[in-house]
Design an enzyme around this catalytic site. Structure first.
Site, PDB file in Angstrom:
ATOM      1  N   SER A 119       0.832  -1.206   0.000  1.00 44.74           N
ATOM      2  CA  SER A 119       0.000   0.000   0.000  1.00 44.74           C
ATOM      3  C   SER A 119       0.860   1.247   0.000  1.00 44.74           C
ATOM      4  O   SER A 119       0.353   2.337  -0.140  1.00 44.74           O
ATOM      5  CB  SER A 119      -0.930   0.001   1.210  1.00 44.74           C
ATOM      6  OG  SER A 119      -0.209  -0.290   2.377  1.00 44.74           O
ATOM      7  N   HIS A 140      -3.353  -4.222  -5.850  1.00 42.41           N
ATOM      8  CA  HIS A 140      -3.673  -3.689  -4.526  1.00 42.41           C
ATOM      9  C   HIS A 140      -5.144  -3.899  -4.193  1.00 42.41           C
ATOM     10  O   HIS A 140      -6.019  -3.335  -4.842  1.00 42.41           O
ATOM     11  CB  HIS A 140      -3.306  -2.190  -4.499  1.00 42.41           C
ATOM     12  CG  HIS A 140      -3.448  -1.570  -3.157  1.00 42.41           C
ATOM     13  ND1 HIS A 140      -3.846  -0.274  -2.964  1.00 42.41           N
ATOM     14  CD2 HIS A 140      -3.250  -2.079  -1.913  1.00 42.41           C
ATOM     15  CE1 HIS A 140      -3.877  -0.009  -1.675  1.00 42.41           C
ATOM     16  NE2 HIS A 140      -3.531  -1.089  -1.023  1.00 42.41           N
ATOM     17  N   GLU A 152      -6.575  -2.050  -7.483  1.00 47.27           N
ATOM     18  CA  GLU A 152      -5.725  -1.118  -8.223  1.00 47.27           C
ATOM     19  C   GLU A 152      -4.610  -1.946  -8.867  1.00 47.27           C
ATOM     20  O   GLU A 152      -3.900  -2.685  -8.170  1.00 47.27           O
ATOM     21  CB  GLU A 152      -5.117  -0.073  -7.285  1.00 47.27           C
ATOM     22  CG  GLU A 152      -6.122   0.966  -6.816  1.00 47.27           C
ATOM     23  CD  GLU A 152      -5.541   1.958  -5.811  1.00 47.27           C
ATOM     24  OE1 GLU A 152      -5.905   3.133  -5.860  1.00 47.27           O
ATOM     25  OE2 GLU A 152      -4.715   1.546  -4.962  1.00 47.27           O
ATOM     26  N   ASN A 190      -5.344   5.336  -1.501  1.00 48.52           N
ATOM     27  CA  ASN A 190      -4.652   5.727  -0.271  1.00 48.52           C
ATOM     28  C   ASN A 190      -4.152   7.165  -0.333  1.00 48.52           C
ATOM     29  O   ASN A 190      -4.056   7.845   0.693  1.00 48.52           O
ATOM     30  CB  ASN A 190      -3.480   4.780   0.017  1.00 48.52           C
ATOM     31  CG  ASN A 190      -3.949   3.433   0.532  1.00 48.52           C
ATOM     32  OD1 ASN A 190      -5.086   3.304   0.980  1.00 48.52           O
ATOM     33  ND2 ASN A 190      -3.088   2.429   0.454  1.00 48.52           N
TER      34      ASN A 190
END
Ligand code: 3HC
Length: 470
Positions: A119, A140, A152, A190
């Site tokens: 991440s 991800h 992702e 994120n």
């Protein structure tokens, strides 16, 4: 893509969830952990998660058995030699991941695609550390992996042509929606989510509002699936802090300075659900009912006045409390500024407000059917301060050319369970309202990041009410 068997290395919350996703899609999984204890924990995670689905009637006992039977667990990385794809979800340490991918590179067949669920670390750096940089990508997932619909897919400047598309196609086969993103810190989700969560911690740290009140404001007032502190506890405070550091290292933006309070929680080992305690987990005082003021005058909201009238509170010319909704009457000791958003009533307490009036207003708003959110009388109070800054980040992300509007909206809907993506939300609130709210925040804070994104300002100036989409 031929996919007979997938390897998942690291069976913590994310790794076990990812293994479950593959097994549910009918794909054989080889799960690898460092030792027998960690392996047992991973197995328990899988059993708990599929057991929960069984209890809810989402899986039959036979289907659950089939899913579990597709997962082989081992402590030997050599068992991954036949895997077509290996995805790692081990702790976020570059040295550990470089070592792992170096070994996988030697063990796996040349056609194997290596993927990282990192991440926060650079996918490019991980790719470059292997002998097959063209076949290492980011994949991800979002917590809880079996539930959240986004993956992702992160390509780098050295990714072979076609590999990103292959992995995106695989995500579709898993029942997920892929969004292809570049290798920028935090990718899309994120990069937007964490600064907002960090901002919530800053409001708590500065005493603007309490933990539960901030969570109520964002859940009930904005309609997000979880409050920021609930979500931080789910993600893990250490993970959140790590991501903030990576964002700050890349941007050096005031928006990305990790909150000292977050750092303190991490240093104290209060990491959220994974450690049993984070922002939640200690015995709290619980909600306390506040006695309502006896007499009231409502300014600016006939609806609130009606609700209080129905509840038996008659308007008085000499009230204990004045509830001022909007407007700019000069404040006095017994005036409480109120902003209503859905079922939430933010109660802005200024330096003048008496404690008696603040408590009395709290009681009145509760009786009127709202969830009161007491807070300091700062620009944006809680909801606009957090939400508008978050939306502004999305506009800046698009403006920088990093991601397209529809991808950002889709990523936040599917990755974080938002009902509407940031751009859809700005359009429904009104571009001018958001821009003006940001101007007020900027006037108070004067930090570079709090200024409205130039694009937002330009669109409002041009009289547009929607963002340009191709
Ligand atoms: N594992 C498996 N399934 C789970 C689960 C878990 N840990 N938690 C919830 N579920 C399932 C439930 O079984 C239920 O399934 P069903 O609809 O088939 O019955 C469904 O999810 C909804 O669960 P609940 O009714 O119990 O709870 P909620 O309606 O409150 O939803 C939630 C829970 C899905 C977690 C929702 O609150 C949500 O969407 N929250 C936002 C989560 C989020 O933002 N995640 C992304 C974080 S960022 C990240 O992970 C990236 C990383 O790099 C930091």
């Amino acid at each position: 893509m031929v996919l007979e068997m997938v390897g998942v290395v690291g069976l913590g919350t994310m790794g076990a969830g990812i293994a479950e996703v593959f097994a549910r899609a009918g794909i054989r999984v080889c799960g690898v952990e460092a030792d027998e204890v960690a392996l047992a924990r991973g197995r328990a995670h899988l059993e708990r998660s599929t057991g929960r689905a069984l209890d809810k009637g989402k899986l039959t006992a036979a289907e659950r058995e089939e899913i579990l039977a597709r997962v082989t667990l081992t402590t030997s990385r050599a068992d991954l030699r036949d895997a077509d794809l290996v995805i790692e979800a081990i702790p976020e340490r570059m040295d550990l991941k470089v070592e792992l991918f170096g070994e996988l590179d030697r063990i796996c067949k040349p056609s194997t695609i290596l993927a990282t669920n990192t991440s926060s670390l650079s996918v490019t750096a991980l790719a470059a550390a292997t002998g097959r940089p063209g076949r290492l990508v980011g994949m991800h997932f979002f917590n809880p992996a079996p539930v959240m619909g986004l993956v992702e897919v992160v390509g780098t400047v050295v990714t072979d042509p076609g590999v990103v598309d292959e992995v995106a196609g695989l995500a579709v086969r898993l029942g997920k929606s892929p969004v292809t993103v570049g290798d920028g810190a935090g990718f899309v989700v994120n990069r937007l989510l964490l600064p907002y969560l960090n901002h919530a911690v800053t409001l708590l740290d500065h005493g603007v509002a309490a933990r539960d009140d901030i969570d109520h404001a964002m859940k009930l007032g904005v309609g997000l699936p979880m409050g920021p502190f609930q979500l931080l506890d789910l993600i893990g405070l250490d993970t959140a802090y790590e991501i903030m550091n990576v964002l700050f290292d890349e941007s050096r933006s005031d928006r990305h300075v990790p909150s000292p309070l977050l750092r303190s929680y991490v240093a104290a080992g209060l990491l959220g659900r994974k450690s049993g305690r984070g922002f939640y987990g200690e015995a709290g005082d619980g909600p306390q009912d506040k006695a309502p003021a006896r007499t009231v005058r409502v300014v600016g909201s006939p609806e609130l006045a009606d609700r209080l009238d129905t509840a038996g509170f008659k308007e008085s010319d000499d009230p204990d409390v004045v509830l001022q909704v909007g407007g700019s009457l000069p404040l006095s000791g017994n005036t409480v500024r109120v902003r209503l958003s859905g079922q939430v009533a933010e109660l802005a307490v200024s330096v003048l407000t008496t404690q008696e009036a603040a408590l009395g207003a709290h009681g009145l708003l509760k009786i009127a059917g709202y969830t009161p959110v007491p807070c300091k009388d700062r620009a944006g109070l809680v909801i606009e301060a957090l939400l508008f800054s978050h939306l502004n980040d999305a506009v800046r992300m698009y403006e920088s050319g990093y991601a397209a509007i529809d991808d950002i909206d889709a990523a936040m809907r599917l990755g974080c369970g938002y009902v509407t993506g940031p751009f859809e939300l700005i359009e429904s609130i009104g571009l001018a309202t958001v821009r003006d709210g940001l101007r007020a925040l900027h006037a108070e804070r004067l930090t570079p990041s709090s200024a409205p994104a130039p694009l937002l300002d330009q669109l409002v100036t041009a009289g547009l009410t929607r963002f340009p989409r191709p």
